[in-house]
Design an enzyme around this catalytic site. Structure first.
Site, PDB file in Angstrom:
ATOM      1  N   CYS A  62     111.304  33.010   7.167  1.00  0.00           N
ATOM      2  CA  CYS A  62     110.246  33.144   8.187  1.00  0.00           C
ATOM      3  C   CYS A  62     110.029  31.863   8.990  1.00  0.00           C
ATOM      4  O   CYS A  62     109.471  31.908  10.088  1.00  0.00           O
ATOM      5  CB  CYS A  62     108.937  33.576   7.539  1.00  0.00           C
ATOM      6  SG  CYS A  62     109.035  35.214   6.806  1.00  0.00           S
ATOM      7  N   HIS A 120     103.387  31.790  12.937  1.00  0.00           N
ATOM      8  CA  HIS A 120     104.229  32.872  12.408  1.00  0.00           C
ATOM      9  C   HIS A 120     103.321  34.068  12.127  1.00  0.00           C
ATOM     10  O   HIS A 120     102.270  33.928  11.490  1.00  0.00           O
ATOM     11  CB  HIS A 120     104.918  32.383  11.135  1.00  0.00           C
ATOM     12  CG  HIS A 120     105.546  33.487  10.328  1.00  0.00           C
ATOM     13  ND1 HIS A 120     106.332  34.461  10.912  1.00  0.00           N
ATOM     14  CD2 HIS A 120     105.494  33.769   9.001  1.00  0.00           C
ATOM     15  CE1 HIS A 120     106.739  35.293   9.962  1.00  0.00           C
ATOM     16  NE2 HIS A 120     106.242  34.897   8.798  1.00  0.00           N
ATOM     17  N   ASN A 140     105.388  41.609  10.121  1.00  0.00           N
ATOM     18  CA  ASN A 140     106.094  40.348   9.889  1.00  0.00           C
ATOM     19  C   ASN A 140     107.572  40.547  10.236  1.00  0.00           C
ATOM     20  O   ASN A 140     108.298  41.208   9.506  1.00  0.00           O
ATOM     21  CB  ASN A 140     105.916  39.928   8.427  1.00  0.00           C
ATOM     22  CG  ASN A 140     106.542  38.578   8.126  1.00  0.00           C
ATOM     23  OD1 ASN A 140     107.318  38.056   8.919  1.00  0.00           O
ATOM     24  ND2 ASN A 140     106.197  38.018   6.980  1.00  0.00           N
TER      25      ASN A 140
HETATM   26  O1  UT7 Z   1     106.131  34.717   5.716  1.00  0.00           O
HETATM   27  C1  UT7 Z   1     105.515  34.858   4.489  1.00  0.00           C
HETATM   28  C2  UT7 Z   1     105.611  36.311   4.156  1.00  0.00           C
HETATM   29  N1  UT7 Z   1     104.715  36.740   3.160  1.00  0.00           N
HETATM   30  C3  UT7 Z   1     103.380  36.862   3.309  1.00  0.00           C
HETATM   31  O2  UT7 Z   1     102.801  36.501   4.298  1.00  0.00           O
HETATM   32  C4  UT7 Z   1     102.642  37.515   2.197  1.00  0.00           C
HETATM   33  C5  UT7 Z   1     101.448  36.762   1.756  1.00  0.00           C
HETATM   34  N2  UT7 Z   1     100.661  37.589   0.883  1.00  0.00           N
HETATM   35  C6  UT7 Z   1      99.824  38.539   1.353  1.00  0.00           C
HETATM   36  O3  UT7 Z   1      99.705  38.693   2.539  1.00  0.00           O
HETATM   37  C7  UT7 Z   1      99.024  39.354   0.374  1.00  0.00           C
HETATM   38  O4  UT7 Z   1      99.173  38.818  -0.918  1.00  0.00           O
HETATM   39  C8  UT7 Z   1      99.435  40.851   0.372  1.00  0.00           C
HETATM   40  C9  UT7 Z   1      99.040  41.496   1.703  1.00  0.00           C
HETATM   41  C10 UT7 Z   1     100.945  40.985   0.181  1.00  0.00           C
HETATM   42  C11 UT7 Z   1      98.728  41.598  -0.745  1.00  0.00           C
HETATM   43  O5  UT7 Z   1      97.336  41.421  -0.617  1.00  0.00           O
HETATM   44  P1  UT7 Z   1      96.481  40.978  -1.897  1.00  0.00           P
HETATM   45  O6  UT7 Z   1      95.077  40.971  -1.456  1.00  0.00           O
HETATM   46  O7  UT7 Z   1      97.055  39.694  -2.399  1.00  0.00           O
HETATM   47  O8  UT7 Z   1      96.733  42.180  -2.870  1.00  0.00           O
HETATM   48  P2  UT7 Z   1      97.295  42.140  -4.363  1.00  0.00           P
HETATM   49  O9  UT7 Z   1      98.758  41.865  -4.360  1.00  0.00           O
HETATM   50  O10 UT7 Z   1      96.412  41.267  -5.175  1.00  0.00           O
HETATM   51  O11 UT7 Z   1      97.058  43.648  -4.789  1.00  0.00           O
HETATM   52  C12 UT7 Z   1      95.757  44.219  -4.848  1.00  0.00           C
HETATM   53  C13 UT7 Z   1      95.900  45.695  -5.166  1.00  0.00           C
HETATM   54  C14 UT7 Z   1      96.828  45.980  -6.338  1.00  0.00           C
HETATM   55  O12 UT7 Z   1      96.292  47.060  -7.064  1.00  0.00           O
HETATM   56  P3  UT7 Z   1      95.506  46.789  -8.461  1.00  0.00           P
HETATM   57  O13 UT7 Z   1      96.510  46.114  -9.329  1.00  0.00           O
HETATM   58  O14 UT7 Z   1      94.357  45.922  -8.082  1.00  0.00           O
HETATM   59  O15 UT7 Z   1      95.144  48.171  -8.878  1.00  0.00           O
HETATM   60  C15 UT7 Z   1      98.095  46.436  -5.658  1.00  0.00           C
HETATM   61  O16 UT7 Z   1      98.860  47.299  -6.469  1.00  0.00           O
HETATM   62  O17 UT7 Z   1      96.452  46.374  -4.039  1.00  0.00           O
HETATM   63  C16 UT7 Z   1      97.560  47.169  -4.457  1.00  0.00           C
HETATM   64  N3  UT7 Z   1      98.491  47.293  -3.382  1.00  0.00           N
HETATM   65  C17 UT7 Z   1      98.424  48.253  -2.435  1.00  0.00           C
HETATM   66  N4  UT7 Z   1      97.554  49.255  -2.253  1.00  0.00           N
HETATM   67  C18 UT7 Z   1      97.745  50.045  -1.193  1.00  0.00           C
HETATM   68  C19 UT7 Z   1      99.563  46.514  -3.114  1.00  0.00           C
HETATM   69  N5  UT7 Z   1     100.188  46.947  -1.992  1.00  0.00           N
HETATM   70  C20 UT7 Z   1      99.497  48.032  -1.568  1.00  0.00           C
HETATM   71  C21 UT7 Z   1      99.631  48.891  -0.475  1.00  0.00           C
HETATM   72  N6  UT7 Z   1      98.733  49.895  -0.324  1.00  0.00           N
HETATM   73  N7  UT7 Z   1     100.634  48.767   0.435  1.00  0.00           N
END
Ligand code: UT7
Length: 324
Positions: free
Chosen positions: A115, A251, A281
């Site tokens: 990225c 980005h 992204n």
């Molecule tokens: O260039 C760099 C590229 N990468 C990034 O920019 C990613 C950086 N990270 C993020 O943006 C965030 O960590 C995410 C958007 C990927 C995830 O958000 P989060 O607030 O960190 O969520 P999490 O991973 O802590 O997950 C929270 C919940 C989980 O469920 P439980 O375990 O709490 O029941 C996940 O299973 O959200 C669930 N979850 C989803 N639910 C609905 C994960 N993905 C999804 C989804 N739809 N697509």
């Protein structure tokens, strides 16, 4: 040696025709528009057609940038193409773009910093132009991330999309540049984090392409600090500040990371260019996509001070400050 500045002459971008909305994704995996918008700000992403390659996207963006610059392909003697999703393992996707444009002189090569690729490519082209080795560069970010997504993994497939963007940079003697050009670039990487965002296949490891894997929370945890560090470096190197910049073009990974970075640096929200809602992204393509949007709609004008930053797999991260 003459002091040379790399001046922006044109910018262009391309998104594939097919848009995939959050509602469309909710048909494929257990997710919702509400979850995706709230956590990321993304509303839709574009997906390349089966016969559309990264080089095709790059060519569209390159032609748009050349048209914006009022230049012909023959004016270009350097192509630096940032991608993590090349057409083939080799040759470089950049040479397909070079051939597609009918350029037979100079050099064309790919650069891989995930990225952060576009910021790394700007810094690389800037160094070559400043050295006098080349005169005019196409700096391209182009990706078909849809090809390396695991479409059954809701934690990653909702985040990424395909697209391309390009910048034309010209080496100009500093006394003729009117203060314009790339003012400073700062690149960093730290391989200790390489397993937090990676592809689980590769030529030398599995002889397969593999799928993107990410510890999203870990990436998020490091992102804001790394981004703000290299921006502070850019400010310290130039004497510029959150107050003197006109536009912050980060980005486009996640709206929350963008907002948190701008807030930590004290950059006013009206200076922040956000396009992640429209294309998700797109890795190395996201900054030039955002630049092209803000240039086309009249926000970024000649003489404006434009701050770029990116952070991604590796981890890699970097900043560039440009007087447009
Ligand atoms: O260039 C760099 C590229 N990468 C990034 O920019 C990613 C950086 N990270 C993020 O943006 C965030 O960590 C995410 C958007 C990927 C995830 O958000 P989060 O607030 O960190 O969520 P999490 O991973 O802590 O997950 C929270 C919940 C989980 O469920 P439980 O375990 O709490 O029941 C996940 O299973 O959200 C669930 N979850 C989803 N639910 C609905 C994960 N993905 C999804 C989804 N739809 N697509």
């Amino acid at each position: 040696m003459t002091d040379i500045r790399s001046v922006v002459r044109g910018v262009g971008s391309y998104l594939p025709a097919r848009a995939l909305t959050n509602a469309d994704l909710a048909q494929i995996v257990d997710t919702s528009d509400e979850w995706i918008v709230q956590r990321t700000g993304i509303r839709e992403r574009h997906i390349a057609a089966d016969n559309e390659l990264t080089s095709d996207l790059a060519l569209h963006a390159a032609r748009a940038a050349l048209a914006d610059a009022g230049m012909d392909a023959g004016d270009i003697d350097l192509i630096v193409l940032a991608t993590s999703t090349p057409d083939n393992t080799f040759p470089a996707t950049a040479v397909s773009v070079q051939a597609g444009l009918g350029i037979t002189r100079g050099a064309a090569f790919d650069l891989q910093a995930v990225c952060s690729g576009f910021v790394f490519a700007v810094a690389t082209a800037d160094s070559f132009l400043k050295s006098g080795a080349f005169k005019r560069a196409l700096v391209i970010g182009a990706e078909t991330f849809s090809r390396i997504l695991d479409w059954s993994d809701r934690t990653t497939c909702v985040l990424f999309g395909d697209g391309a963007g390009a910048l034309v940079l010209e080496g100009v003697a500093a006394q003729d540049a009117g203060g314009r050009g790339v003012l400073t670039t700062h690149l960093r990487s730290d391989g200790r984090h390489k397993n937090k965002l990676y592809v689980d296949g590769g030529v030398s490891s599995t002889k397969t392409v593999g799928f993107l894997r990410m510890e999203g929370r870990e990436v998020f945890r490091h992102a804001v600090g790394m981004i703000t560090d290299v921006i502070v470096d850019a400010f310290e190197a130039t004497g510029e500040s959150a107050q003197t910049i006109d536009w912050f073009v980060p980005h486009q990974a996640n709206r929350r990371i963008i907002d948190a970075s701008a807030a930590k640096l004290g950059i006013a929200s009206e200076k922040v260019v956000v396009t992640v809602d429209r294309h998700g992204n797109t890795s190395a393509a996201s900054i030039p996509l955002a630049l092209a949007t803000a240039h086309a709609d009249g926000r970024i004008k000649t003489g404006d001070l434009v701050l770029l930053e990116a952070m991604g797999g590796g981890f890699t991260w970097g900043s560039a400050l440009i007087r447009w």
